[in-house]
Structures are given as structure tokens and as C-alpha cells.
Motif scaffolding. Structure first.
Motif, PDB file in Angstrom:
ATOM      1  N   SER A 281       2.409  -1.091 -26.209  1.00  0.00           N
ATOM      2  CA  SER A 281       3.816  -1.324 -25.868  1.00  0.00           C
ATOM      3  C   SER A 281       4.336  -0.162 -25.022  1.00  0.00           C
ATOM      4  CB  SER A 281       4.656  -1.491 -27.128  1.00  0.00           C
ATOM      5  OG  SER A 281       4.494  -0.386 -27.999  1.00  0.00           O
ATOM      6  N   SER A 282       5.392  -0.416 -24.236  1.00  0.00           N
ATOM      7  CA  SER A 282       5.885   0.625 -23.343  1.00  0.00           C
ATOM      8  C   SER A 282       7.388   0.496 -23.137  1.00  0.00           C
ATOM      9  CB  SER A 282       5.166   0.561 -21.986  1.00  0.00           C
ATOM     10  OG  SER A 282       5.379  -0.688 -21.355  1.00  0.00           O
ATOM     11  N   SER A 283       7.995   1.637 -22.803  1.00  0.00           N
ATOM     12  CA  SER A 283       9.440   1.706 -22.614  1.00  0.00           C
ATOM     13  C   SER A 283       9.755   2.651 -21.473  1.00  0.00           C
ATOM     14  CB  SER A 283      10.120   2.195 -23.900  1.00  0.00           C
ATOM     15  OG  SER A 283      11.464   2.548 -23.676  1.00  0.00           O
ATOM     16  N   ASP A 284      10.725   2.269 -20.655  1.00  0.00           N
ATOM     17  CA  ASP A 284      11.197   3.120 -19.574  1.00  0.00           C
ATOM     18  C   ASP A 284      12.725   3.133 -19.637  1.00  0.00           C
ATOM     19  OD1 ASP A 284      12.254   3.665 -16.769  1.00  0.00           O
ATOM     20  OD2 ASP A 284      10.150   4.172 -16.521  1.00  0.00           O
ATOM     21  N   SER A 285      13.312   4.310 -19.838  1.00  0.00           N
ATOM     22  CA  SER A 285      14.762   4.429 -20.011  1.00  0.00           C
ATOM     23  C   SER A 285      15.335   5.354 -18.950  1.00  0.00           C
ATOM     24  CB  SER A 285      15.097   4.982 -21.395  1.00  0.00           C
ATOM     25  OG  SER A 285      14.529   4.199 -22.417  1.00  0.00           O
ATOM     26  N   LYS A 286      16.379   4.872 -18.272  1.00  0.00           N
ATOM     27  CA  LYS A 286      17.087   5.681 -17.284  1.00  0.00           C
ATOM     28  C   LYS A 286      18.577   5.611 -17.595  1.00  0.00           C
ATOM     29  CE  LYS A 286      13.748   5.194 -13.499  1.00  0.00           C
ATOM     30  NZ  LYS A 286      12.719   4.430 -14.234  1.00  0.00           N
ATOM     31  N   VAL A 287      19.187   6.792 -17.767  1.00  0.00           N
ATOM     32  CA  VAL A 287      20.603   6.880 -18.130  1.00  0.00           C
ATOM     33  C   VAL A 287      21.306   7.785 -17.129  1.00  0.00           C
ATOM     34  CG1 VAL A 287      22.267   7.545 -19.908  1.00  0.00           C
ATOM     35  CG2 VAL A 287      20.063   6.541 -20.578  1.00  0.00           C
ATOM     36  N   ILE A 288      22.489   7.348 -16.691  1.00  0.00           N
ATOM     37  CA  ILE A 288      23.276   8.124 -15.739  1.00  0.00           C
ATOM     38  C   ILE A 288      24.693   8.237 -16.282  1.00  0.00           C
ATOM     39  CG2 ILE A 288      23.936   6.092 -14.403  1.00  0.00           C
ATOM     40  CD1 ILE A 288      23.835   7.756 -11.902  1.00  0.00           C
ATOM     41  N   SER A 289      25.327   9.406 -16.065  1.00  0.00           N
ATOM     42  CA  SER A 289      26.684   9.577 -16.564  1.00  0.00           C
ATOM     43  C   SER A 289      27.421  10.608 -15.735  1.00  0.00           C
ATOM     44  CB  SER A 289      26.664  10.010 -18.037  1.00  0.00           C
ATOM     45  OG  SER A 289      27.980  10.147 -18.536  1.00  0.00           O
ATOM     46  N   ILE A 290      28.740  10.417 -15.625  1.00  0.00           N
ATOM     47  CA  ILE A 290      29.610  11.407 -15.000  1.00  0.00           C
ATOM     48  C   ILE A 290      30.795  11.636 -15.924  1.00  0.00           C
ATOM     49  CG2 ILE A 290      31.122  11.938 -13.053  1.00  0.00           C
ATOM     50  CD1 ILE A 290      29.328  10.344 -11.265  1.00  0.00           C
ATOM     51  N   GLY A 291      31.017  12.888 -16.306  1.00  0.00           N
ATOM     52  CA  GLY A 291      32.137  13.227 -17.167  1.00  0.00           C
ATOM     53  C   GLY A 291      33.221  13.944 -16.382  1.00  0.00           C
ATOM     54  N   SER A 292      34.491  13.716 -16.778  1.00  0.00           N
ATOM     55  CA  SER A 292      35.599  14.353 -16.088  1.00  0.00           C
ATOM     56  C   SER A 292      36.710  14.683 -17.076  1.00  0.00           C
ATOM     57  CB  SER A 292      36.132  13.447 -14.964  1.00  0.00           C
ATOM     58  OG  SER A 292      36.545  12.201 -15.495  1.00  0.00           O
ATOM     59  N   ASN A 293      37.688  15.450 -16.607  1.00  0.00           N
ATOM     60  CA  ASN A 293      38.806  15.897 -17.433  1.00  0.00           C
ATOM     61  C   ASN A 293      38.292  16.597 -18.686  1.00  0.00           C
ATOM     62  OD1 ASN A 293      40.736  14.872 -15.565  1.00  0.00           O
ATOM     63  ND2 ASN A 293      40.339  12.818 -16.350  1.00  0.00           N
ATOM     64  N   ASP A 294      38.806  16.243 -19.872  1.00  0.00           N
ATOM     65  CA  ASP A 294      38.330  16.879 -21.101  1.00  0.00           C
ATOM     66  C   ASP A 294      37.470  15.932 -21.925  1.00  0.00           C
ATOM     67  OD1 ASP A 294      40.310  15.149 -21.830  1.00  0.00           O
ATOM     68  OD2 ASP A 294      41.354  16.533 -23.173  1.00  0.00           O
ATOM     69  N   GLN A 295      36.805  15.048 -21.255  1.00  0.00           N
ATOM     70  CA  GLN A 295      35.973  14.015 -21.874  1.00  0.00           C
ATOM     71  C   GLN A 295      34.850  14.627 -22.703  1.00  0.00           C
ATOM     72  OE1 GLN A 295      34.437  11.496 -18.832  1.00  0.00           O
ATOM     73  NE2 GLN A 295      33.706   9.900 -20.207  1.00  0.00           N
ATOM     74  N   LYS A 296      34.548  14.000 -23.852  1.00  0.00           N
ATOM     75  CA  LYS A 296      33.447  14.404 -24.716  1.00  0.00           C
ATOM     76  C   LYS A 296      32.416  13.272 -24.729  1.00  0.00           C
ATOM     77  CE  LYS A 296      35.568  18.184 -26.153  1.00  0.00           C
ATOM     78  NZ  LYS A 296      36.752  18.056 -25.271  1.00  0.00           N
ATOM     79  N   MET A 297      31.150  13.635 -24.491  1.00  0.00           N
ATOM     80  CA  MET A 297      30.110  12.617 -24.416  1.00  0.00           C
ATOM     81  C   MET A 297      28.885  13.045 -25.204  1.00  0.00           C
ATOM     82  SD  MET A 297      30.370  11.772 -20.339  1.00  0.00           S
ATOM     83  CE  MET A 297      29.884  10.075 -20.522  1.00  0.00           C
ATOM     84  N   SER A 298      28.350  12.108 -25.971  1.00  0.00           N
ATOM     85  CA  SER A 298      27.064  12.304 -26.650  1.00  0.00           C
ATOM     86  C   SER A 298      26.135  11.199 -26.182  1.00  0.00           C
ATOM     87  CB  SER A 298      27.238  12.242 -28.174  1.00  0.00           C
ATOM     88  OG  SER A 298      25.977  12.288 -28.817  1.00  0.00           O
ATOM     89  N   LEU A 299      25.126  11.573 -25.421  1.00  0.00           N
ATOM     90  CA  LEU A 299      24.205  10.600 -24.825  1.00  0.00           C
ATOM     91  C   LEU A 299      22.805  10.862 -25.371  1.00  0.00           C
ATOM     92  CD1 LEU A 299      25.422  10.945 -21.118  1.00  0.00           C
ATOM     93  CD2 LEU A 299      26.318   9.431 -22.895  1.00  0.00           C
ATOM     94  N   THR A 300      22.299   9.919 -26.142  1.00  0.00           N
ATOM     95  CA  THR A 300      20.995  10.084 -26.779  1.00  0.00           C
ATOM     96  C   THR A 300      20.057   8.978 -26.335  1.00  0.00           C
ATOM     97  OG1 THR A 300      21.982  11.110 -28.740  1.00  0.00           O
ATOM     98  CG2 THR A 300      19.771  10.219 -28.982  1.00  0.00           C
ATOM     99  N   THR A 301      18.854   9.370 -25.944  1.00  0.00           N
ATOM    100  CA  THR A 301      17.795   8.416 -25.623  1.00  0.00           C
ATOM    101  C   THR A 301      16.610   8.720 -26.529  1.00  0.00           C
ATOM    102  OG1 THR A 301      18.534   8.501 -23.325  1.00  0.00           O
ATOM    103  CG2 THR A 301      16.462   7.381 -23.762  1.00  0.00           C
ATOM    104  N   GLN A 302      16.054   7.674 -27.154  1.00  0.00           N
ATOM    105  CA  GLN A 302      14.987   7.871 -28.128  1.00  0.00           C
ATOM    106  C   GLN A 302      13.827   6.912 -27.892  1.00  0.00           C
ATOM    107  OE1 GLN A 302      16.232   8.445 -32.331  1.00  0.00           O
ATOM    108  NE2 GLN A 302      18.280   7.834 -31.668  1.00  0.00           N
ATOM    109  N   ALA A 303      12.645   7.363 -28.260  1.00  0.00           N
ATOM    110  CA  ALA A 303      11.464   6.503 -28.292  1.00  0.00           C
ATOM    111  C   ALA A 303      10.670   6.874 -29.532  1.00  0.00           C
ATOM    112  CB  ALA A 303      10.608   6.672 -27.050  1.00  0.00           C
ATOM    113  N   VAL A 304      10.368   5.881 -30.363  1.00  0.00           N
ATOM    114  CA  VAL A 304       9.587   6.090 -31.578  1.00  0.00           C
ATOM    115  C   VAL A 304       8.288   5.299 -31.449  1.00  0.00           C
ATOM    116  CG1 VAL A 304       9.534   5.919 -34.089  1.00  0.00           C
ATOM    117  CG2 VAL A 304      11.707   6.349 -32.925  1.00  0.00           C
ATOM    118  N   HIS A 305       7.160   6.018 -31.495  1.00  0.00           N
ATOM    119  CA  HIS A 305       5.847   5.413 -31.286  1.00  0.00           C
ATOM    120  C   HIS A 305       5.156   5.149 -32.621  1.00  0.00           C
ATOM    121  CE1 HIS A 305       5.398   6.458 -26.864  1.00  0.00           C
ATOM    122  NE2 HIS A 305       6.442   7.187 -27.215  1.00  0.00           N
ATOM    123  N   PHE A 306       4.835   3.892 -32.860  1.00  0.00           N
ATOM    124  CA  PHE A 306       3.967   3.500 -33.967  1.00  0.00           C
ATOM    125  C   PHE A 306       2.652   2.928 -33.446  1.00  0.00           C
ATOM    126  CE2 PHE A 306       8.186   3.311 -35.914  1.00  0.00           C
ATOM    127  CZ  PHE A 306       7.970   3.950 -37.130  1.00  0.00           C
ATOM    128  N   GLY A 307       2.717   2.257 -32.303  1.00  0.00           N
ATOM    129  CA  GLY A 307       1.551   1.572 -31.753  1.00  0.00           C
ATOM    130  C   GLY A 307       0.607   2.499 -31.011  1.00  0.00           C
TER     131      GLY A 307
END
Length: 435
Positions: A281-307
């Protein structure tokens, strides 16, 4: 330490609302149990982010949505997001779906593309086994609340060996400050099937000036040899707290590709996770973000391998302006027995202001010896040497900096599978960078 959050729904209220909408008894019971769980479970512990300080109780109230016969009945800015939806389109307005279509060709192949509330009534045999199977209600208070309160949503079902060549699209928007807005997306791809799904999540009208919560969960079930491409752009106003949990469960040789644009103006909790259960099995993750002002962001990307021989690739690019803060977490977990697995991740943060903050946290958790894994992380400002080089070619400093930023974000932008959606993303990037 326990963090308390007032629960906006009781077991009795969840049951009453479910029955008023004519939902099947199994779903009514599921919602009631989730409401009960929400009274005792705690908020999730988020790395370096105090979400208990956010306004998490403004879920709004369920308001029945009125269907529209034509897309021209929708606000003009929403109509613009429905371009190139030849294969299928679902529109959710506030608490419920108002428009849906699917091509006759795909219907003939057995593809199902409708809102999740309708699917729960008309296709219970397909929805019940998978709903909350990838993101259980009992994980924490937020998943329990969502299980009790979700509305509208999207259901995609692709039968065995069917390939959906043209992307299915959804526009999920809220223009009512008092309406609950909590879509649940469930995608089930049977053996050796293929599908691309794209959505836009937007606030407009009175909701754009209000303080409220958008709370969504995405569940992707990819059977052996299936491929699911998932692209999502979130563009909500500064008073909106965006809580978005996305997760895929992959069987043997299945694949998921995530392209996520977190371009909100308000506080954002975004967690995208692939669970690679199957061999190959396979996974490809692409995340993009732009923060402004006093914005708070928590951006998490995960991959858990069993196979065994599973593979994951993760790229996150964030640009921080003003006094915005981003916590970027990349987590690769290779479990015992996942021999020959490979996990690679890259997190990069570009800061445009001395008051902005970006933390890139690459995490590798390896419980197996015969694997390969790697990570790269960087946090920095625009390279003055690059700016000087472009200026030496006759480009103004401001334009040179803009070109460098676009180049920084290009690896994600270029992956959007629909021209109109990619152009929408580029417009949003320009708006956030020029504001």
C-alpha cells in the motif's frame, strides 16, 4: 489534565434530531451513543497548540436546507466554484445538501455519489459497515461530537474494477451564521477501482462575519488495488475555527493521494493520516497553507505502516505572515512487522515577518529494523540572494519575492487535478499574500 468543553448536544436531543430527519434506526442509535461519549471524553492533545483557548462550542443549530433546481439559484461566488463538474457535483449549504447530480454513465456502472444523509437512508448496506470505521466516535471529545452532530456530507462508492476518469466534485459552503456546518465525507473504493474527488469548503454571506466552528471528518476506505485521489481547498473567514480530520485505511496495493490547501483566515486544526494496512500500500500527501494576522494553525500529516513494502511520502509547505503561528507536524510510524517499508517526509516553513512563527516537527517512530525512512525540515525567510539574482534580471523586489514564494508552493499547487480548482487555489494564494 482534563480540559472541559461544554457539550452542545445530549443523547435525547441527538435521537430527536435524527428521527426528525427520517434517519434509519442504526444511525439514530449511533448518534445517541456518540452524544453520550462526548459528555465524558476529553479534547485531543494537540502538539504545542492550546485548542482549549479557541471558541469550540459555537457549533450552531441544525437548519434544514432548501434544495435548488438550478445552480444559478446559488450565490455567484459559489457558482464560480462549480465549473468543470461534468461527472458529478454535490453542493451543501449550511446544514444540508441542496444540489446533486451524477452522470448517467457512472450511474450505469454502479457508482454512487450523493450526500451522506441520503446515502444512509437509501444505501444503508453500504454506509453502515464503513461509517466511523476509520475515525471512530470514541477517539476523543471532538470525534464524539462530530458523530452526534454531522450533517449533509458526501458519500462516494465505486464498485470493483470501475475507474472514474473525470473527478467528482463537491462545494460545501455556509452562508448562515446560525447554521451548524459539519459535513462528513465517506469514500469507499472497492477492489481495483479508481476515483478522484475534489471539494471546496467556503464561508460566505452572514457566516463570513460570524464566530463559529466548521467540524468535518473524512474517511477513505481503499480496498485491494484501489486508488483514491483526494483534493480539498478550505477558504473560510477569520471567525471560523476549522476542525478537519482526514484519514484513509488502505488494503494490499491500495493507494491514496492527498492534496490539501488550508487557506483559512481563522484558527485551523488539520490532521491528515494514512493507515497503510496492506502489503504494497502507498500514500502521497501534499499540504499547503498560508497564515496571516494572528492566526493559529496546527497542521499534522501522518502515515502509519503496518503492511510490508508499504510506502509513504509527505510534503508540507507553509508561508507565515504578520503574527501568524503554524505548528507543522510530520509523523511517520512504522510498526513491527512492516518490513521493507519506506517513509519519507519534508516540512518547510517560509516566514515573511519577524513576528510570525513556524515550527516544523518531523517525527519518525520506527519499530522495525528492515526499513528505510527519512525526513527533512526547514524554517526560514526569503533568501536574499535569490531576490538579488532576480532583481539583477530587471525584476522589481516585490515581484521577485512573490515569484520565490510561488516557487516555494509550486510542488503542491501543480498537483491539483482540475484546472478550475487549481486556478481557484492560485487566486486564494494571491489574495492571502497581497492582503
Amino acid at each position: 489534565m482534563s480540559i472541559q468543553l461544554s457539550t452542545p448536544v445530549s443523547r435525547q436531543a441527538a435521537e430527536a434530531l435524527s428521527r426528525s430527519k427520517g434517519e434509519p434506526e442504526w444511525l439514530t442509535a449511533q448518534r445517541a451513543n456518540a452524544a453520550e461519549l462526548a459528555e465524558t471524553l476529553e479534547l485531543p492533545k494537540v502538539e504545542k497548540t492550546r485548542i482549549d483557548r479557541w471558541n469550540l462550542s459555537a457549533f450552531g443549530q441544525y437548519k434544514a436546507a432548501q434544495p435548488v433546481g438550478q445552480l444559478t439559484e446559488l450565490p455567484e461566488d459559489i457558482q464560480a466554484l462549480t465549473a468543470q463538474a461534468e461527472a458529478g457535483l454535490i453542493v451543501q449549504r449550511g446544514s444540508g445538501a441542496v444540489y446533486g447530480k451524477l452522470s448517467e454513465e457512472l450511474k450505469a456502472k454502479g457508482v454512487i455519489f450523493t450526500d451522506l444523509e441520503t446515502a444512509a437512508r437509501e444505501h444503508s448496506n453500504l454506509v453502515q459497515p464503513y461509517l466511523h470505521s476509520v475515525v471512530p466516535n470514541n477517539e476523543d471529545k471532538l470525534t464524539a461530537l462530530h458523530g452526534a452532530l454531522w450533517n449533509g456530507g458526501v458519500f462516494v462508492y465505486v464498485p470493483k474494477n470501475v475507474e472514474v476518469e473525470v473527478p467528482l466534485q463537491a462545494v460545501l459552503f455556509n452562508d448562515d451564521a446560525e447554521a451548524a456546518f459539519a459535513p462528513h465525507i465517506l469514500i469507499v473504493a472497492e477492489t481495483h477501482s479508481r476515483v478522484t474527488y475534489v471539494d471546496n469548503v467556503v464561508t460566505t454571506g452572514s457566516a463570513a462575519d460570524a464566530s463559529s466552528v466548521h467540524h468535518s471528518i473524512v474517511e477513505v476506505v481503499a480496498k485491494a488495488g484501489a486508488q483514491v485521489n483526494f483534493a480539498s481547498i478550505h477558504n473560510m473567514s477569520g471567525g471560523i475555527v476549522d476542525l478537519s480530520i482526514r484519514r484513509a485505511a488502505l488494503d494490499n496495493d491500495a493507494r491514496v493521494e492527498w492534496v490539501i490547501g488550508d487557506l483559512n483566515d481563522g484558527n485551523t486544526l488539520s490532521d491528515t493520516k494514512s493507515v497503510l494496512n496492506g502489503k504494497g500500500s502507498s500514500s502521497d500527501s501534499k499540504v499547503i497553507s498560508i497564515g496571516s494576522n494572528d492566526q493559529k494553525m496546527s497542521l499534522t500529516t501522518q502515515a502509519v505502516h503496518f503492511g510490508r513494502s508499504s510506502d509513504s511520502q509527505m510534503i508540507t509547505r507553509a508561508v507565515m505572515r504578520d503574527a501568524a503561528t503554524a505548528i507543522i507536524n510530520g509523523i511517520t510510524k512504522i510498526e513491527k512487522g512492516a518490513t521493507k517499508a519506506n517513509g519519507e517526509q519534508t516540512e518547510k516553513v517560509l516566514m515573511l515577518s519577524p513576528k510570525s512563527r513556524g515550527d516544523a516537527n518531523p517525527i519518525l517512530l520506527i519499530d522495525e529494523d528492515d526499513v528505510t525512512a527519512g525526513h527533512a525540515a526547514s524554517v526560514g525567510q526569503v533568501n536574499p540572494e535569490q531576490v538579488y539574482y532576480l532583481m539583477s534580471r530587471g525584476i522589481a523586489k516585490k515581484d521577485a519575492e512573490r515569484l520565490i514564494i510561488y516557487g516555494f508552493l509550486a510542488p503542491v499547487v501543480s498537483e491539483i487535478p482540475i484546472d478550475a480548482v487549481r486556478e481557484q487555489l492560485q487566486r486564494l494564494l494571491e489574495r492571502k499574500l497581497e492582503a
